[in-house]
Design a protein around this motif. Structure first.
Motif, short mmCIF file in Angstrom:
data_model
loop_
_atom_site.label_atom_id
_atom_site.label_comp_id
_atom_site.label_asym_id
_atom_site.label_seq_id
_atom_site.Cartn_x
_atom_site.Cartn_y
_atom_site.Cartn_z
N PHE A 17 0.82 -1.21 0.00
CA PHE A 17 0.00 0.00 0.00
C PHE A 17 0.86 1.27 0.00
N VAL A 18 0.34 2.30 -0.67
CA VAL A 18 1.04 3.58 -0.75
C VAL A 18 0.08 4.73 -0.43
N CYS A 19 0.67 5.85 0.00
CA CYS A 19 -0.11 7.05 0.34
C CYS A 19 -0.04 8.06 -0.79
N LEU A 20 -1.20 8.51 -1.23
CA LEU A 20 -1.31 9.57 -2.22
C LEU A 20 -1.96 10.77 -1.56
N ILE A 21 -1.46 11.96 -1.82
CA ILE A 21 -2.04 13.17 -1.24
C ILE A 21 -2.41 14.16 -2.34
N ASN A 22 -3.29 15.09 -1.98
CA ASN A 22 -3.55 16.24 -2.82
C ASN A 22 -3.21 17.49 -2.03
N ASP A 23 -2.07 18.09 -2.38
CA ASP A 23 -1.57 19.29 -1.72
C ASP A 23 -1.30 20.34 -2.80
N PRO A 24 -2.24 21.27 -3.03
CA PRO A 24 -2.10 22.23 -4.12
C PRO A 24 -1.34 23.51 -3.77
N ARG A 25 -0.64 23.54 -2.64
CA ARG A 25 0.08 24.76 -2.27
C ARG A 25 1.15 25.09 -3.31
N GLY A 80 -7.75 10.40 4.56
CA GLY A 80 -7.62 11.41 5.60
C GLY A 80 -8.20 12.73 5.12
N CYS A 81 -9.05 13.36 5.95
CA CYS A 81 -9.76 14.57 5.53
C CYS A 81 -9.93 15.53 6.70
N ASP A 82 -10.51 16.69 6.41
CA ASP A 82 -10.88 17.65 7.45
C ASP A 82 -12.36 17.46 7.75
N VAL A 83 -12.66 16.56 8.67
CA VAL A 83 -14.02 16.07 8.85
C VAL A 83 -14.99 17.13 9.36
N GLY A 84 -14.53 18.18 10.02
CA GLY A 84 -15.44 19.14 10.62
C GLY A 84 -16.02 20.16 9.68
N LYS A 85 -15.55 20.21 8.45
CA LYS A 85 -15.99 21.26 7.52
C LYS A 85 -17.26 20.84 6.77
N GLU A 143 -4.88 27.86 -0.03
CA GLU A 143 -4.81 28.94 0.96
C GLU A 143 -5.30 28.48 2.33
N ARG A 144 -6.30 27.63 2.35
CA ARG A 144 -6.76 27.12 3.65
C ARG A 144 -5.66 26.33 4.35
N LEU A 145 -4.88 25.57 3.58
CA LEU A 145 -3.76 24.84 4.16
C LEU A 145 -2.67 25.79 4.65
N GLU A 146 -2.35 26.78 3.84
CA GLU A 146 -1.27 27.72 4.18
C GLU A 146 -1.58 28.52 5.43
N TYR A 147 -2.84 28.91 5.61
CA TYR A 147 -3.20 29.79 6.72
C TYR A 147 -3.76 29.04 7.93
N GLY A 148 -3.69 27.71 7.89
CA GLY A 148 -4.11 26.93 9.05
C GLY A 148 -5.61 26.82 9.22
N GLN A 149 -6.38 27.15 8.17
CA GLN A 149 -7.83 27.06 8.28
C GLN A 149 -8.32 25.63 8.09
N TYR A 206 -23.43 35.22 7.47
CA TYR A 206 -22.48 36.21 7.99
C TYR A 206 -22.36 37.44 7.10
N ASN A 207 -23.04 37.43 5.96
CA ASN A 207 -23.01 38.55 5.02
C ASN A 207 -21.57 38.92 4.64
N THR A 208 -20.80 37.89 4.30
CA THR A 208 -19.42 38.11 3.86
C THR A 208 -19.01 36.96 2.95
N ASP A 209 -17.93 37.16 2.23
CA ASP A 209 -17.43 36.13 1.33
C ASP A 209 -16.30 35.35 1.98
N PHE A 210 -16.24 34.06 1.72
CA PHE A 210 -15.14 33.21 2.17
C PHE A 210 -14.42 32.73 0.91
N LYS A 211 -13.35 33.42 0.55
CA LYS A 211 -12.76 33.25 -0.78
C LYS A 211 -11.52 32.35 -0.81
#
Length: 205
Positions: free
Chosen positions: A20-28, A78-83, A113-119, A103-108
Motif C-alpha cells: 500500500f502507498v499514500c497519495l495526497i492532494n496538496d495544491p500549495r 484522511g480529511c478535514d471532517v469538521g468542515k 490557501e486554507r492549508l497555508e493559513y491553518g484554516q 455572515y453577510n461576507t465572502d469566504f474566498k
C-alpha cells in the motif's frame, strides 16, 4: 488471549502492508504534483520506514479510489471532517450550510490557501466503501464508513459529495496494483522534506 500485537497481525491480518502507498492532494504553490514528500520527524517507530507521500491532482486520487472500490477494496482516507458536515445526517457537502448569507461576507480562500493559513488540515481518517458514478464514469458522491458508532448517518455510514472530496479530502491509501508503473516509479525518488509542523503530517501526530 495469549496474543501479542505481532501474533495477532500474523494470524488475523491477511494483507501485506508493503503493498500500500499514500497519495495526497496538496495544491500549495511550493509543493509540486508528481513529486514525493515526507514530513520531517514524523516517523513514530524508531528505525522504521519514513512516511512517504506522492502528491497528485484531485482527479488522480479519485481515479485510483474508484478503481479500488470497483475491485471491492475499500480505501482509507484522511480529511478535514469538521468542515460542512452534519454529524446526525451523516452528510459532507460544501453546499450544506450557507455561511456567506448568514455572515453577510465572502469566504474566498481556496484549498491551497486554507492549508497555508491553518484554516484546514487533516483531522480524521475514514473509509471509502462505495461511489456513485454518472454515465461517463465520473464520481458524483461517495459512501463513507466511519468509526463513531451507528447513530450518525445511515447506521454509521455517511454520504460525501464529490465537491467536498475535492475541497477537504487530502490523502488516500491504495494498493499498488491499482497504480500505473509511471506513478509507482515516482515513489522511488528521494522525498522532499516538509517541516515537522506541516499540515500534511497533522493526522499522524
Amino acid at each position: 488471549t495469549d496474543l501479542t500485537p505481532q501474533t495477532f497481525f500474523k494470524k488475523h491480518v491477511d494483507i501485506d502492508l508493503n503493498d500500500f502507498v499514500c497519495l495526497i492532494n496538496d495544491p500549495r504553490p511550493f509543493t509540486d504534483y508528481n513529486k514525493t514528500y515526507t514530513v520531517d520527524y514524523l516517523g513514530n517507530v524508531y528505525g522504521g520506514n519514513i512516511i512517504r507521500y506522492l502528491n497528485l491532482e484531485n482527479e488522480e486520487l479519485k481515479k485510483y479510489t474508484i478503481k479500488s472500490i470497483k475491485a471491492d477494496d475499500p480505501v482509507w482516507f484522511g480529511c478535514d471532517v469538521g468542515k460542512h458536515f452534519h454529524r446526525d445526517l451523516g452528510v459532507m457537502d460544501t453546499d450544506l450550510f450557507d455561511y456567506e448569507m448568514f455572515y453577510n461576507t465572502d469566504f474566498k480562500m481556496n484549498k491551497a490557501e486554507r492549508l497555508e493559513y491553518g484554516q484546514s488540515q487533516m483531522t480524521h481518517a475514514m473509509l471509502f466503501t462505495g461511489v456513485d458514478l454518472d454515465d461517463n464514469g465520473k464520481s458524483i458522491k461517495w459512501r463513507v464508513e466511519n468509526s463513531w458508532g451507528t447513530k450518525g448517518g445511515n447506521k454509521g455510514y455517511y454520504l460525501m459529495t464529490d465537491k467536498w472530496f475535492s475541497q477537504y479530502n487530502y490523502e488516500i491509501v491504495v494498493d499498488k496494483k491499482y497504480l500505473p508503473k509511471k506513478i509507482l516509479n515516482l515513489f522511488k525518488k528521494e522525498p522532499v522534506k516538509l517541516a515537522p509542523w506541516d499540515p500534511m503530517g497533522a493526522l499522524a501526530i
